[in-house]
Every structure is written in structure tokens, then in C-alpha cells.
Design a protein around this motif. Structure first.
Motif, PDB file in Angstrom:
ATOM      1  N   TYR A 205     -10.446   1.827  -0.431  1.00 49.43           N
ATOM      2  CA  TYR A 205      -9.145   1.469  -1.004  1.00 49.43           C
ATOM      3  C   TYR A 205      -8.374   0.562  -0.063  1.00 49.43           C
ATOM      4  O   TYR A 205      -7.669  -0.340  -0.488  1.00 49.43           O
ATOM      5  N   ALA A 206      -8.506   0.842   1.231  1.00 46.26           N
ATOM      6  CA  ALA A 206      -7.791   0.053   2.215  1.00 46.26           C
ATOM      7  C   ALA A 206      -8.122  -1.420   2.029  1.00 46.26           C
ATOM      8  O   ALA A 206      -7.247  -2.283   2.089  1.00 46.26           O
TER       9      ALA A 206
ATOM     10  N   CYS B   3     -12.407   3.661   4.516  1.00 44.56           N
ATOM     11  CA  CYS B   3     -11.831   3.752   3.180  1.00 44.56           C
ATOM     12  C   CYS B   3     -11.949   2.444   2.395  1.00 44.56           C
ATOM     13  O   CYS B   3     -11.505   1.406   2.845  1.00 44.56           O
TER      14      CYS B   3
ATOM     15  N   GLN C 189      -5.476  11.570   2.920  1.00 49.92           N
ATOM     16  CA  GLN C 189      -5.771  11.305   4.321  1.00 49.92           C
ATOM     17  C   GLN C 189      -4.461  11.232   5.112  1.00 49.92           C
ATOM     18  O   GLN C 189      -4.305  11.825   6.165  1.00 49.92           O
ATOM     19  N   THR C 190      -3.475  10.529   4.559  1.00 46.12           N
ATOM     20  CA  THR C 190      -2.177  10.394   5.211  1.00 46.12           C
ATOM     21  C   THR C 190      -1.466  11.741   5.298  1.00 46.12           C
ATOM     22  O   THR C 190      -0.928  12.106   6.340  1.00 46.12           O
TER      23      THR C 190
ATOM     24  N   GLN D  92      -7.058  -2.803  -1.706  1.00 48.94           N
ATOM     25  CA  GLN D  92      -5.609  -2.925  -1.937  1.00 48.94           C
ATOM     26  C   GLN D  92      -5.073  -4.187  -1.281  1.00 48.94           C
ATOM     27  O   GLN D  92      -4.173  -4.839  -1.794  1.00 48.94           O
TER      28      GLN D  92
ATOM     29  N   CYS E 170      -1.517   9.261  -0.044  1.00 50.73           N
ATOM     30  CA  CYS E 170      -2.949   9.506   0.127  1.00 50.73           C
ATOM     31  C   CYS E 170      -3.199  10.820   0.869  1.00 50.73           C
ATOM     32  O   CYS E 170      -2.489  11.188   1.798  1.00 50.73           O
TER      33      CYS E 170
ATOM     34  N   TRP F 298       0.543   3.741  -1.914  1.00 48.04           N
ATOM     35  CA  TRP F 298      -0.364   4.894  -2.013  1.00 48.04           C
ATOM     36  C   TRP F 298      -0.745   5.379  -0.618  1.00 48.04           C
ATOM     37  O   TRP F 298      -0.613   6.554  -0.298  1.00 48.04           O
ATOM     38  N   CYS F 299      -1.218   4.435   0.227  1.00 42.04           N
ATOM     39  CA  CYS F 299      -1.676   4.796   1.565  1.00 42.04           C
ATOM     40  C   CYS F 299      -0.564   5.443   2.378  1.00 42.04           C
ATOM     41  O   CYS F 299      -0.756   6.475   3.008  1.00 42.04           O
TER      42      CYS F 299
ATOM     43  N   ILE G 170      -0.933   0.943   7.081  1.00 42.60           N
ATOM     44  CA  ILE G 170      -0.985   1.713   5.843  1.00 42.60           C
ATOM     45  C   ILE G 170       0.373   1.745   5.158  1.00 42.60           C
ATOM     46  O   ILE G 170       0.571   2.467   4.201  1.00 42.60           O
TER      47      ILE G 170
ATOM     48  N   ILE H  84     -10.494   6.713   9.599  1.00 40.36           N
ATOM     49  CA  ILE H  84     -10.907   6.792   8.196  1.00 40.36           C
ATOM     50  C   ILE H  84     -10.351   5.577   7.456  1.00 40.36           C
ATOM     51  O   ILE H  84     -11.063   4.897   6.726  1.00 40.36           O
ATOM     52  N   CYS H  85      -9.065   5.311   7.661  1.00 39.41           N
ATOM     53  CA  CYS H  85      -8.426   4.197   6.957  1.00 39.41           C
ATOM     54  C   CYS H  85      -8.998   2.858   7.409  1.00 39.41           C
ATOM     55  O   CYS H  85      -9.154   1.936   6.628  1.00 39.41           O
TER      56      CYS H  85
ATOM     57  N   ARG I  38       0.812  -1.210   0.000  1.00 45.47           N
ATOM     58  CA  ARG I  38       0.000   0.000   0.000  1.00 45.47           C
ATOM     59  C   ARG I  38       0.850   1.267   0.000  1.00 45.47           C
ATOM     60  O   ARG I  38       0.734   2.114   0.899  1.00 45.47           O
TER      61      ARG I  38
HETATM   62  S1  SF4 Z   1      -6.525   3.410   3.875  1.00 41.55           S
HETATM   63 FE1  SF4 Z   1      -7.552   4.810   2.521  1.00 41.55          FE
HETATM   64  S2  SF4 Z   1      -7.561   6.774   3.578  1.00 41.55           S
HETATM   65 FE2  SF4 Z   1      -6.075   5.450   4.614  1.00 41.55          FE
HETATM   66  S3  SF4 Z   1      -4.173   5.946   3.681  1.00 41.55           S
HETATM   67 FE3  SF4 Z   1      -4.983   4.221   2.531  1.00 41.55          FE
HETATM   68  S4  SF4 Z   1      -6.158   5.132   0.833  1.00 41.55           S
HETATM   69 FE4  SF4 Z   1      -5.723   6.727   2.332  1.00 41.55          FE
END
Ligand code: SF4
Ligand code: SF4
Lengths: 493, 309
Positions: free
Chosen positions: A235-236, A233, A128-129, A239, A126, A121-122, A309, A228-229, A119
Motif C-alpha cells: 500500500y505504501a 507494505c 501497523q500504525t 498510495q 492502518c 490511511w497509513c 506515513i 514494515i511500511c 496517506r
Molecule cells: S505503509 Fe503500509 S503498513 Fe505502513 S502505515 Fe501505510 S498501509 Fe500501514
């Protein structure tokens, strides 16, 4: 509806805590996470990404750009005139395919990367991060390091606590507000918005957008953070599905860390590595730093977890400890499940030679090539010619056959353009444009005009297609040719 | 995870059958607060918008008035201010749209016909506004796209203009309407002469006919029948009267193109000449449409449809 909540436990209930009904908690307790700051390459990389991303996001709408047909803003998504300005690229609603291709590419890129290194991206990119990271930095800056922050939370609400917590939240709201304002500035001329916004003259939708984004930014980055993650989310979740056995992920080397006798803190007789190895203990000195730095508050030593993440901060933390006790680095590192459990572990490396990675890679290359090609071959002028179908043709009093056409011309350039319309395959004189001597289209505008073609009866019988040639005066070489049908009496039945 | 939980799980304290217990799996705090927020939102909504029925009336909400201009049946306009509701919202939006459109109508109204037709931008407006006006008002008779219908309404797409195809003439036709008619000749002329005239009329536009009868018809057309008074000595019609040009291929009242046999065609013409025609009625649009709307329609009919001559 009751049944799902009911748990039948055989063999005694002593393990259950009995809250009397009036003490039962109404909501899930949120255990606030106060992360310890850490130094190291992953932290540096995250900071770098943060600075670049924030710089781009916050500065871009203020970048001026020479433009004639709209406000001089380098990047502006003008919803009113339905044009997106991205430096010298002006996109129109009909270019929506570029956007969809961009989204396809983004999705495939996410799958591609996640299969290789988890991850990423996370952890690093991201929103959020990034915003959570900034808000944590604010807390760190005002309230101090983790122990100080914990101490502050145990204090009664005295002046110090009110001041420190209050000012950090005030700052967070300020950053959130500027985030919301900047977002809105992408959709209209930023300096104008700035003026209108603070004099109370901006559009309702501008206030709505800014307030909504301020609220959500503050809530997600300032309060909810890792929740949130973990809870929200999508995507979490998906992924995690992209992981393979060979995917490099942030992992704790349990074999090395635990040894045969488990991890143990250094105490008398267990301080040197030789002593520990002799007693069967692993390299983890159970300092807990990897847990303290974790933004989602998990213990990576319990193995791969959906909350992780993949930010790499625990790697930095652990490496610093290993350095200070003089053990080799990499007790926590990027490694694959397969390698960690293999009998002959190797140095962690990217395993890309499989169908999935190559497939995503190839599709990425194809899609990007298409996008670049499409954008590079965009035309400054768009012409559509459509035959009027009601009626398909009409016979004039002298026996000529008339077809009518709607010509739609879009001038995508930054200057007014004059067009001439001509026909090919049939006599020049067959074309009737009414009284229009030429067609003048303003920059960024479009026009619909009516054209008629009248052909002698005999000619009409043999003509099935005609070609319109629309020539911009400033660039005659970019004339657009459109072939359309011509209908005559032969098709009347 | 779930195993750790089960060990220290909390229950509501309800126990049935000695060991049957109800777990408390509490909702996340944000979720609970979202629920409270929706309640707060609905209360604010009740205060701000029409919400509660009270007898035959209802609460109107506060601070949400909408002002719009309403056109009454007698054509006069009035300003209305009411509490928020969908209809007044629509009306005020329509007011705004009309104001937006007005700039264009004004531009067209202030520009001479020739100039409008040379201006691609104004013609773009004429194309779209004219199309809407035409579909709303004219298409019921002249059909979608202005193709007309034989025996009912003229085709506006071709180049035949019974009352003249200049801007001025078209405007006159729309504003004042037209009343086209042709007297019945049954009784005025005996049946055999009606047939002869009909043969002559068919011969004018090269339709199949009996040459001998047509020759006799020629004389009747110009003398006894008096047809030439309206249709002209050459049968070319007269736009000032609205009499048809009989020498072209265009038919409006007698469905000659619709008949495949010579007898059928002849029959159609005989029917028209003997029975006459009183259906050439174009209504008056003068009071119903605004002058600038008529101007846009005129331009639309002239340039987008017909290309008037
Ligand atoms: S889980 Fe979602 S909100 Fe959290 S870092 Fe990953 S993509 Fe971003
Ligand atoms: S376990 Fe490590 S990599 Fe995962 S979120 Fe926590 S600190 Fe980041």
C-alpha cells in the motif's frame, strides 16, 4: 551474477570505505528509532482513532446477541456452518458479492482519500500504525521519554536495563497474544474459546491462529515497526502513485523555513524574528523535534519522501516549537506541492474539482448505494428450482409426460420454517411431491427435495414453462415464485 | 538518498583492475533471520515426519502416529497404527466422515419407509447419499439418472415396475436380484403364427398392426402359444413373475419405439418372441451393500427417481 554488485568509479576511490572481508556486515544495520512523544491536535486525533479502533476490535467478539440458530455472539464469522453473523445480518456463502463490493468500496475509498489528502490511511488508521503506536506507548511508559530510552540503550546489561526492556517486551507480547486471541474469537463462540483455550481443549487451528498472530503482531509492531511500511507494505508504494500536484500532504514550507540564508539555530543576534529576517534566515530553528517525533525516522525538511506515513506528528511538534518561540504556526503543515511552489500561495485547501476525485466519488456513491440496496432487499428465504436434465422428460405408461425438478430451499431466518410448494399455469394435481406433506426446514439450514410434474400429452405439448410457488407459512406474503422450463416430446428431436 | 550512499558506500575489499570493486549491499536482518528460520524449520520437520531414505527404509519421524480402521478384503475390520503418511491420514479422515454419515444412515434404517418419505430432512439425505450410491453401483446398467436403455436395462424414472414398485418390492429386487427370461417360441410355433402373435401384441398397445393377423394371434396368445400363462389373459403382465405389461406404451426388450415403420416394429416383436430373452438379469446386492445402503437406494429409486406405484 557478480556484475550488478560491481561499481566502477572513475576519478579515484578515496570516497569508498574499505572493509576487510571479515569485517563486512552480513546484514543491514537497523538503526532503532526512539520517538519523542508530542502533544497536539494530530496526536489527539490519532489517540482517538486508536481508542475507538481498539475498543471495537477487542470488545466486539464479547458482545452477546439474541440468536437461535447459533451461538449468541453479535459478530461471529462461523466458518464451520459457513455463515457470518453481523448483528442481525446473517450472510451466506452466496452473499459473497456483498463482500466483494465492500472490498471494491474500500479500494475506491482509499484512492479517493489518497488523491485528496495523501496517506491518511497509513498515518491514522492502518493496523501497523495503531499497534506500533501502542507498543511505543508501552516503551514510553516503562522506559521513559526519548533521552531516557537512548540512555538506557547505552547502558551495559545491568538489572535496570534487563528489567525495563524485558518488561516492555513482555507487555508487548501480552498485547500481541490478546490481539491474536481476539482475532480467533471472531470465528467461534468467544466464551467457549476462552474456556477451551486455557484448558487445552480448543481446536488445533485455534492454537495455530493465536500463536501465528501473536508472533506476527509482536514482530511487526514490536520489532520491525517502520520497516514494515518501508520495505514490505504494498500500500505504501501504490498510495504514493495516487498523489497529485494538488494533493494535500504533510510538508515543510522550505521557503519560509530556510529563507535565503538557510535555517539556523537561535544564537546571539539571531533570537528575534526580526533579526533573523534581516539576516535572511528562515523560521526553522533547527531544533530537530520534527525528526525526533517521526515514527519512520525521517527528516520532513528534506521534502516529500516515500517513508512518510503522513501521521502529522511533526506538524504537532513544529507547531509547539513555533508557539514557544512566538512565530506563527504552520511551518510544517498539510499543503500541496503546487501551492508550496506557487508564486501566489494561498491558504491550503482541498482541491476536489477534477475528474479523478469526482470519478472516484461518483463510483463510491454508486457502489455504496448498490450495497445498501442489496443488503436491505435480502430475502429470508432462498429458493432455486432446477430441472433434472437426465432425462429431460419421461413418458409414463398412460401417455402422460413427466418432468422432474430439484427444489433447493434455504431458510435464512432464525426460526424453523414450514414451506408449501404449489404450481401455477398447470393443474394443481400435476404436481407430485411424493409423500412430503410439507417441507420443514430448520433455522439456518437448507434442503433439496424432488418434485415431479405429470402432464397429459396434449397439455404437455403446449406447456413450455411452469411456475413453482414456494410459500413460507409464517409469512405467506413472501412467497417465492420461480419459473422453469417444461420439456415434452415436441423437443425430442 | 542513493547519492549519499555512494559517498560512504562500503565494499567487500575485493579490487580488480585497480579500481573495480565489489559493493556490499547487505540483506536486511529480518530477511537473513527468515532464512535461518527456514533451516531450523526443516530440521524440525525431518525429526517429526518421514524424511530421509536409509537403504530400503526411511526415517519415520517421531510422535506422529495415526490410528485408523481398515476394512480388509474379507470384510473384517482391523485397527492400524502407523507413522504419519498421506494414506493413513486419508483413511483416518474417511473414518471420521463415515462416522458422521452413519448417524444419518442409522436414522433412515430405524425409520419405516413411509415415515422417511414424509420427512423432508431425511429425504434430503436420501437425495444426496442415494445419488452417490446409485451412480457408483447402479448407473453402469441403469445409466446416469436411471434412464435405462431399451434392450438392456429398465428405465427407473417412469412409472412402469416390472417386479412391482412398492418399497418392499424394490428392496426385494435390489437385495435378491432378478432373473428375467422368456422362452423362445421358434420351433414351438411356425413362422406365420409367430407373426400373428406379434401382430396381436402390437395391437394391445395400439401400435400399427394387421387387424386380421392380430385376431388370429389373439387365439394363439390365449391357447396354443400359452403366452397368457405369464402375461395374463389381458396381457397386463404379472409383477410376481416379472412378465411385461404388453398393453402400455413401454417397451424394454423389443425396440418398438425405435422403429419408424410398421414392418420394423413387427420385426422387433417377432424377433423377441421367436428368440426369447434371457438377459433380464439384475445382480444380487444383498451381500455387497449394507442393508441401510439398500434402504437408502430403495427410497432414492422409489421417491427421487420413479415415484413408484
Ligand atoms: S505503509 Fe503500509 S503498513 Fe505502513 S502505515 Fe501505510 S498501509 Fe500501514
Ligand atoms: S515526516 Fe512527519 S508526517 Fe511523515 S511520518 Fe514523519 S512525523 Fe509523520
Amino acid at each position: 551474477m557478480r556484475y550488478p554488485h560491481i561499481l566502477k568509479i572513475d576519478g579515484g576511490t578515496e570516497s569508498m570505505t574499505h572493509d576487510t572481508p571479515d569485517h563486512s556486515p552480513l546484514y543491514q544495520k537497523h538503526i532503532p528509532i526512539h520517538t519523542r512523544s508530542v502533544k497536539g491536535p494530530f496526536r489527539n486525533f490519532k489517540t482517538l482513532v486508536l481508542i475507538v479502533a481498539f475498543a471495537v476490535f477487542f470488545i466486539l467478539p464479547w458482545l452477546p446477541w439474541e440468536r437461535h440458530s447459533a451461538a449468541g455472539q453479535a459478530v461471529m464469522f462461523d466458518l464451520v456452518t459457513r455463515r457470518f453473523f453481523i448483528f442481525d445480518l446473517v450472510t451466506y456463502p452466496q452473499d459473497i458479492f456483498w463482500l466483494s463490493m465492500l472490498l471494491f468500496i474500500a479500494a475506491a475509498f482509499l484512492f479517493f482519500v489518497t488523491g485528496l489528502i495523501g496517506r491518511a490511511w497509513c498515518g491514522y488508521f492502518c493496523f501497523q500504525t495503531l499497534w506500533s503506536d501502542v507498543f511505543i506507548m508501552i516503551e514510553h511508559w516503562i522506559q521513559g521519554e526519548r533521552p531516557a530510552r537512548l540512555r538506557l540503550r547505552k547502558q551495559p546489561w545491568n538489572a535496570e536495563r534487563i528489567l525495563k526492556i524485558g518488561s516492555s517486551h513482555f507487555l508487548m507480547i501480552l498485547v500481541s497474544f490478546w490481539t491474536g486471541f481476539t482475532f480467533a474469537a471472531y470465528f467461534t463462540y468467544a466464551p467457549q474459546l476462552f474456556h477451551d483455550f486455557f484448558t487445552g481443549h480448543a481446536a488445533d487451528v485455534a492454537y495455530f491462529t493465536v500463536i501465528l498472530l501473536t508472533a506476527t503482531t509482536y514482530m511487526c509492531g514490536g520489532i520491525a515497526r517502520e520497516q514494515i511500511c518501508i520495505y514490505m507494505c504494498p500500500y505504501a508504494r501504490f498510495q504514493s502513485v495516487m498523489y497529485e500536484k494538488d494533493t494535500l500532504a504533510v510538508s515543510y514550507d522550505a521557503r519560509r523555513g530556510e529563507g535565503a540564508a538557510g535555517r539556523v539555530a537561535p544564537k546571539e543576534g539571531l533570537r528575534t524574528r526580526e533579526d533573523r529576517v534581516a539576516k535572511g534566515h528562515g523560521d526553522c530553528i533547527d531544533c530537530g523535534f520534527c525528526v525526533q517525533v517521526c515514527p519512520t525516522g525521517i527528516d520532513i525538511r528534506k521534502g516529500m519522501q516515500y517513508q512518510c506515513i503522513s501521521c502529522g506528528l511533526c506538524i504537532d511538534a513544529c507547531n509547539n516549537i513555533m508557539d514557544s518561540v512566538g512565530y506563527p504556526r504552520g511551518l510544517i503543515r498539510y499543503d500541496s506541492e503546487a501551492n508550496l511552489h506557487s508564486d501566489t500561495p494561498t491558504k491550503p485547501h482541498l482541491k476536489w474539482k477534477n475528474l479523478k476525485v469526482i470519478g472516484y466519488g461518483a463510483s463510491l456513491v454508486i457502489m455504496m448505494a448498490w450495497l445498501v440496496w442489496a443488503v436491505a432487499h435480502r430475502t429470508a428465504v432462498e429458493v432455486r428450482v432446477q430441472q433434472v436434465r437426465q432425462p429431460l422428460y419421461v413418458v409414463l405408461s398412460d401417455g402422460k409426460v413427466r418432468n422432474r425438478y430439484q427444489i433447493h430451499i434455504v431458510n435464512k431466518t432464525e426460526h424453523e420454517e414450514v414451506f408449501t410448494v404449489k404450481v401455477e399455469d398447470v393443474p394443481e394435481s400435476a404436481l407430485d411431491l411424493g409423500n412430503l406433506p410439507e417441507i420443514r426446514v430448520r433455522a439456518g439450514k437448507d434442503l433439496n427435495i424432488t418434485a415431479k410434474i405429470d402432464l397429459e400429452h396434449e397439455l404437455a405439448e403446449h406447456t413450455h414453462e411452469v411456475r413453482f410457488v414456494v410459500t413460507p407459512h409464517s409469512k405467506p406474503e413472501e412467497a417465492v415464485v420461480r419459473e422453469v422450463n417444461f420439456h415434452g416430446q415436441q423437443e425430442a428431436h | 538518498m542513493s547519492q549519499d550512499k555512494a559517498k560512504s558506500v562500503s565494499t567487500t575489499g575485493h579490487v580488480w583492475d585497480e579500481n573495480l570493486q565489489e559493493l556490499t549491499n547487505p540483506l536486511p536482518m529480518w530477511w537473513v533471520w527468515t532464512f535461518y528460520l527456514t533451516i531450523i524449520f526443516s530440521i524440525i520437520y525431518w525429526i517429526m515426519y518421514p524424511a530421509w531414505p536409509i537403504g530400503t527404509s526411511y526415517t519415520k519421524g517421531v510422535g506422529n502416529t495415526i490410528t485408523y480402521t481398515n476394512k480388509k478384503v474379507d470384510g473384517s475390520e482391523e485397527q492400524k497404527t502407523t507413522h504419519w503418511n498421506m494414506r493413513s491420514k486419508l483413511m483416518s479422515e474417511m473414518n471420521a466422515h463415515n462416522a458422521e454419515q452413519k448417524q444419518w444412515f442409522d436414522k433412515v434404517a430405524a425409520t419405516p419407509y413411509e415415515e422417511v418419505s414424509k420427512n423432508a430432512e431425511l429425504m434430503n439425505f436420501v437425495n444426496s447419499a442415494g445419488k452417490t450410491l446409485f451412480s457408483d453401483n447402479c448407473a453402469p446398467c441403469h445409466q446416469a439418472g436411471g434412464v435405462g436403455k431399451i434392450g438392456f436395462s429398465p428405465n427407473l424414472v417412469d412409472d412402469v415396475w416390472i417386479y412391482g414398485g412398492t418399497y418392499e418390492k424394490i428392496q426385494e429386487t435390489i437385495t435378491g436380484g432378478r432373473n428375467g427370461m422368456m422362452p423362445a417360441f421358434k420351433g414351438v410355433l411356425p413362422d406365420d403364427k409367430l407373426k400373428q402373435v406379434a401382430n396381436y401384441v402390437l395391437s394391445l398397445s395400439g401400435e400399427p398392426h394387421d387387424a386380421e393377423a392380430a385376431k388370429a394371434g389373439d387365439a394363439i396368445f390365449h391357447n396354443e402359444g400359452g403366452c397368457a400363462v405369464c402375461h395374463g389373459a389381458e396381457g397386463k403382465g404379472n409383477p410376481d413373475l416379472g412378465s411385461a405389461n404388453l398393453t402400455d406404451k413401454n417397451w424394454l426388450w423389443a425396440n418398438v419405439p425405435g422403429q419408424s415403420t410398421a414392418e420394423g416394429k413387427l420385426d422387433e416383436v417377432v424377433k423377441l418372441v421367436s428368440g426369447g430373452m434371457s438377459r433380464g438379469k439384475m445382480p444380487v446386492w444383498g451381500g455387497r451393500l449394507k442393508p441401510e445402503q439398500i434402504k437408502v437406494l430403495t427410497l432414492y429409486v422409489h421417491d427421487s427417481l420413479g415415484g413408484g406405484k
